[in-house]
Design a protein around this motif. Structure first.
Motif, mmCIF file in Angstrom:
data_model
loop_
_atom_site.group_PDB
_atom_site.id
_atom_site.type_symbol
_atom_site.label_atom_id
_atom_site.label_comp_id
_atom_site.label_asym_id
_atom_site.label_seq_id
_atom_site.Cartn_x
_atom_site.Cartn_y
_atom_site.Cartn_z
ATOM 1 N N MET A 173 -48.608 -12.364 65.730
ATOM 2 C CA MET A 173 -49.248 -11.170 65.147
ATOM 3 C C MET A 173 -49.612 -11.450 63.687
ATOM 4 N N ASP A 174 -50.727 -12.121 63.472
ATOM 5 C CA ASP A 174 -51.057 -12.584 62.119
ATOM 6 C C ASP A 174 -52.304 -11.900 61.567
ATOM 7 N N GLY A 183 -51.743 -9.058 56.178
ATOM 8 C CA GLY A 183 -51.926 -9.074 54.722
ATOM 9 C C GLY A 183 -53.400 -9.076 54.357
ATOM 10 N N ARG A 184 -54.186 -9.920 55.035
ATOM 11 C CA ARG A 184 -55.627 -9.996 54.736
ATOM 12 C C ARG A 184 -56.335 -8.698 55.101
ATOM 13 N N ARG A 201 -50.118 -5.141 50.835
ATOM 14 C CA ARG A 201 -49.867 -5.883 52.084
ATOM 15 C C ARG A 201 -49.021 -5.079 53.072
ATOM 16 N N HIS A 235 -48.916 -4.369 57.298
ATOM 17 C CA HIS A 235 -47.812 -4.496 58.263
ATOM 18 C C HIS A 235 -47.643 -3.201 59.064
ATOM 19 N N ARG A 283 -41.308 -15.053 51.423
ATOM 20 C CA ARG A 283 -42.190 -14.027 50.853
ATOM 21 C C ARG A 283 -41.455 -13.189 49.803
HETATM 22 C C1 IPE Z 1 -48.346 -11.456 59.871
HETATM 23 O O1 IPE Z 1 -49.314 -11.115 58.942
HETATM 24 C C2 IPE Z 1 -47.060 -10.699 59.672
HETATM 25 C C3 IPE Z 1 -45.915 -11.535 59.307
HETATM 26 C C4 IPE Z 1 -45.956 -12.824 59.121
HETATM 27 C C5 IPE Z 1 -44.643 -10.862 59.122
HETATM 28 P P1 IPE Z 1 -49.360 -11.813 57.530
HETATM 29 O O2 IPE Z 1 -48.523 -11.029 56.577
HETATM 30 O O3 IPE Z 1 -49.013 -13.255 57.619
HETATM 31 O O4 IPE Z 1 -50.875 -11.637 57.163
HETATM 32 P P2 IPE Z 1 -51.785 -12.688 56.398
HETATM 33 O O5 IPE Z 1 -51.729 -13.955 57.185
HETATM 34 O O6 IPE Z 1 -51.217 -12.839 55.019
HETATM 35 O O7 IPE Z 1 -53.143 -12.065 56.406
#
Ligand code: IPE
Ligand code: IPE
Ligand code: MG
Length: 251
Positions: free
Chosen positions: A27-28, A31-32, A41, A45, A79
């Motif tokens: 599930m990626d 954040g973007r 961000r 989520h 993170r």
């Molecule tokens: C996935 O989305 C969620 C987790 C890894 C917990 P990201 O947070 O990695 O989103 P991007 O890749 O920064 O867009």
């Protein structure tokens, strides 16, 4: 709403009699998704958690037997602390709501990963959902939480080594099934289809052992924008593949 995505072709027809038994998703892109909207961000989520609900329900409705999602990796602790605690907070909230609905949905919820570094309250919720799940026969959802494919294989190797040094097993007799039996995924068939949204073309330590012969589906769509139509595209792509497992087509 896919604000920045190009117009998508209509979703192709899916043959519901040839569905993959086990679908797994990285599930990626949360954040973007948030950044493109000028949001923190954590808003991404939260949106990703909503998408999880939608897609898990869709998978259950069409008859997928096993649905596994990558929610938090062994590397995601790198993170910022505020982001980690926001993700844990969302999980907490999700599980509280899920516990209320499990009786109705009859979804079995399991966790893959070492839960001991999580807050005691979250660990207790995970145990509670596991306990309620016993005896249900609905779709099985596996949430990979503090999960890493290498960590999982390493733990299995250590357990087998301990059995050998205790004289319970003989190294020469160990087979693939013995290692599989020590993974979080024991009793679950290997994933047939692994989906990674967000445009990244890597596996990021997800189901390294289990996906040896999985079919991959990569899409630029960010996870919060991932829709039932996108799921249909993934399923149709899966159905168009020839799975040879190293052999030849039986034509
Ligand atoms: C996935 O989305 C969620 C987790 C890894 C917990 P990201 O947070 O990695 O989103 P991007 O890749 O920064 O867009
Ligand atoms: C993989 O996504 C982990 C989850 C979706 C939970 P990441 O965002 O952590 O992966 P990388 O850093 O792009 O490889
Ligand atoms: Mg990411």
């Amino acid at each position: 709403m896919a604000l920045f995505s190009p117009r998508r072709a209509p979703a192709p027809a899916v043959d519901m009699s040839r569905l993959p038994r086990h679908v797994a998703v990285i599930m990626d892109g949360n954040g973007r998704w948030a950044k493109r909207r000028g949001l923190p961000r954590t808003a991404g989520h939260a949106a990703g958690a909503e998408t999880f609900r939608t897609i898990a329900t869709y998978c259950r409705d069409i008859g997928i037997k096993y649905f596994t999602v990558y929610a938090f990796s062994t590397e995601n602790w790198k993170r910022p602390a505020e982001e980690v605690s926001a993700i844990m907070g969302l999980l907490n909230q999700y599980l509280r709501e899920a516990i209320e609905k499990m009786e109705r949905d009859r979804i079995r919820l399991h966790f893959w990963g070492d839960l001991t570094p999580l807050a005691p309250e979250l660990q207790a919720l995970c145990r509670e959902t596991g306990r309620i799940s016993e005896g249900y026969d609905g779709m099985e959802v596996n949430v990979c939480l503090n999960y890493g494919g290498r960590d999982e294989i390493l733990r299995a190797a250590r357990a087998l080594a301990a059995e050998c040094s205790a004289g319970l097993r003989c190294p020469e007799e160990l087979g693939e099934a013995d290692l599989s039996a020590h993974l979080w995924s024991r009793d679950v068939p290997d994933p047939d289809l692994v989906i990674r949204p967000s445009g990244e073309l890597r596996v990021s330590n997800f189901l390294l052992w289990q996906s040896a012969y999985a079919e991959y589906y990569f899409t630029d769509v960010l996870w919060p924008d991932f829709s039932k139509a996108e799921m249909d595209r993934a399923l149709a792509a899966y159905q168009s593949r020839s799975r040879r497992y190293g052999g030849v087509d039986g034509r």
